[in-house]
Design an enzyme around this catalytic site. Structure first.
Site, mmCIF file in Angstrom:
data_model
loop_
_atom_site.group_PDB
_atom_site.id
_atom_site.type_symbol
_atom_site.label_atom_id
_atom_site.label_comp_id
_atom_site.label_asym_id
_atom_site.label_seq_id
_atom_site.Cartn_x
_atom_site.Cartn_y
_atom_site.Cartn_z
ATOM 1 C CB VAL A 111 37.813 25.354 15.729
ATOM 2 C CG1 VAL A 111 38.299 25.243 14.368
ATOM 3 C CG2 VAL A 111 36.262 25.246 15.549
ATOM 4 C CG HIS A 166 -5.677 45.711 22.939
ATOM 5 N ND1 HIS A 166 -5.241 44.627 23.136
ATOM 6 C CD2 HIS A 166 -6.882 45.446 22.178
ATOM 7 C CE1 HIS A 166 -5.769 43.502 22.588
ATOM 8 N NE2 HIS A 166 -6.883 43.784 22.108
ATOM 9 C CG ASP A 220 33.832 48.029 17.967
ATOM 10 O OD1 ASP A 220 32.844 48.513 18.808
ATOM 11 O OD2 ASP A 220 33.519 47.466 16.901
#
Length: 462
Positions: A233, A441, A309
């Site tokens: 870009v 199951h 972060d």
């Protein structure tokens, strides 16, 4: 001036979890948060609101494409965008209010305002200065900018603006083919927007197992999302409330552009540490702005720690949570450990993508001998009954020892199924251990067992 054992700056998943854990372990704890609500980016403008919109639009997709086949007749629901946003906001409110309740329950003080560290051992919030034996920086991250792209959060938006658009755009260009861009792009594609993803690399979801990434792109394309890969870009211009994205193809320098009602900039995130005063304190930062810490999350300044972060590693809420608990336990005299080899990643589109551990690409690069066990959801009875047969489970195991090295799932409930394999890896399990564990199951989880069986003598239903 108040005095604490621990002050955490930031109330996102890393910060609030760390604060609660510190308090549970007997430490006098406070958490600094300048937003009107707790929870940080994740709960306010990230993980939680985006999942609310993903869920709502998936219900719309089911009504439009699968209800009639299941005998559910009637008019397809129409979209009340304001009501959907209100549902999203209600979800956010319930979660952020829940954190405030937990703070009160655990006697964590909320210091309301934006925090800075004038010197080691002190945290300033507004005009007040508080003392702390230990300070934990958990300030999270913010959207990374891109040269030539100016965000106004109306026509050109980050994930924050994309969660509160005034109306559903007829066309949307997403810059970046990572998790955030694909999740939000998926939301608007289901709402009827013409979505185009422009990605610099030649594949979406960088770092993902390549086979999964290819299958993922095929399924998203089938859902109507267009992709322009290998495109750099150059810039975004806005005129008459329309945005034009100009880009250059990396392989031949061919130039092109695309115009849309809205552009979402989703090229990643960067640590948010503005205003803390780290440079004056001499806290060491990496070239990418991450706070440097040692194995105990200590910075180079005594008494100051960092998690989430703000430091190196994947920018994931649950990684921050684990680090938040670890540093709390360490401060309380315990010896915690975070296993960074078993941190799952999830993309909450439909189908979901879940992954943990090594990929085929990382194993090949390391020269490690491995084997692959795969099983398609088309062979799973529950998935077929629920119109959810797309995708597969893939388990990677050591060729000699059979120890599970990684797993990658694209399909229904992948974000939940991956944790069975996480637990197995945490205990050093072999694929055979998983294969010999009885699974109910019919469940989606049977596909995991079948993939484990495929690492040995073979799956039953493939």
């Amino acid at each position: 001036m108040a005095s604490y054992d621990v002050i955490i700056i930031g109330s996102g998943p890393g910060g609030y979890v760390s604060a609660i854990r510190c308090a549970q372990l007997g430490l006098k704890t406070a958490c600094v948060e300048g937003r009107d609500t707790l929870g940080g980016t994740c709960l306010n403008v990230g993980c939680i609101p985006s999942k609310a919109l993903l869920h709502a639009t998936h219900m719309l997709h089911e009504a439009e494409h699968n209800f009639a086949d299941m005998g559910l007749k009637g008019k397809t629901p129409s979209v009340d965008w304001d009501a959907m946003l209100a549902y999203k906001d209600k979800t956010v409110g319930q979660n952020t209010g829940g954190i405030e309740f937990l703070f009160k329950k655990n006697k964590v003080d909320w210091l309301k305002g934006w925090g800075s560290i004038p010197e080691a051992g002190k945290v300033k919030v507004g005009d007040e200065v508080h003392e702390a034996k230990h300070i934990i920086i958990a300030t999270g991250s913010e959207p990374a900018p891109l040269k030539g792209v100016e965000v106004d959060e109306e026509t050109v938006v980050t994930s924050t603006g994309a969660l509160k658009l005034k109306k559903i755009p007829k066309s949307l260009v997403v810059i970046g083919g990572g998790v955030i861009g694909l999740e939000l792009g998926s939301v608007y594609a289901r709402l009827g927007s013409e979505v185009t993803v422009v990605e610099y690399l030649d594949a979406i979801t960088p770092g993902q197992d390549a086979e999964v990434a290819r299958q993922f792109q095929k399924l998203l394309t089938k859902q109507g999302i267009k992709f322009v890969l290998g495109a750099a870009v150059q810039g975004v211009s806005v005129k008459n409330k329309k945005a034009t994205v100009s880009y250059k193809m990396r392989k031949d320098d061919a130039e092109a552009e695309i115009t849309a009602d809205t552009v979402l900039l989703a090229t990643g995130r960067r640590p948010f540490t503005d205003g803390l005063g780290l440079s004056d304190l001499g806290v060491a930062l990496s070239d990418r702005g991450q706070i440097e810490v040692d194995g105990s999350y200590k910075t180079n300044v005594d008494g100051i720690y960092a998690i989430g972060d703000a430091i190196k590693g994947p920018m994931l809420a649950h990684k921050a949570e684990d680090e938040g608990m670890a540093v709390a336990e360490m401060l309380a005299g315990q010896k915690p450990h975070v296993n960074y080899n078993v941190i799952p990643g999830v993309i909450y589109t439909h189908p979901e993508v879940g992954s943990v551990g090594e990929t085929e690409e990382t194993l090949k690069k390391a020269g490690r001998a491995y084997k692959v066990g795969k099983f398609p959801f088309l062979g799973n009875a529950r998935a077929k009954a629920n119109h959810a047969g797309d995708g597969f489970v893939k388990i990677l195991a050591d060729k000699e020892t059979d120890r599970i090295l990684g797993a990658h799932i694209i399909g229904p409930m992948a974000g939940d199924l991956i944790h069975e394999i996480c637990v197995a890896m945490e205990f050093g399990a072999a694929a055979e251990d998983l294969a010999r564990t009885c699974h109910a199951h019919p469940t989606y989880s049977e596909a995991v067992r079948e993939a484990a069986l495929a690492c040995g003598d073979g799956a039953i239903h493939a």
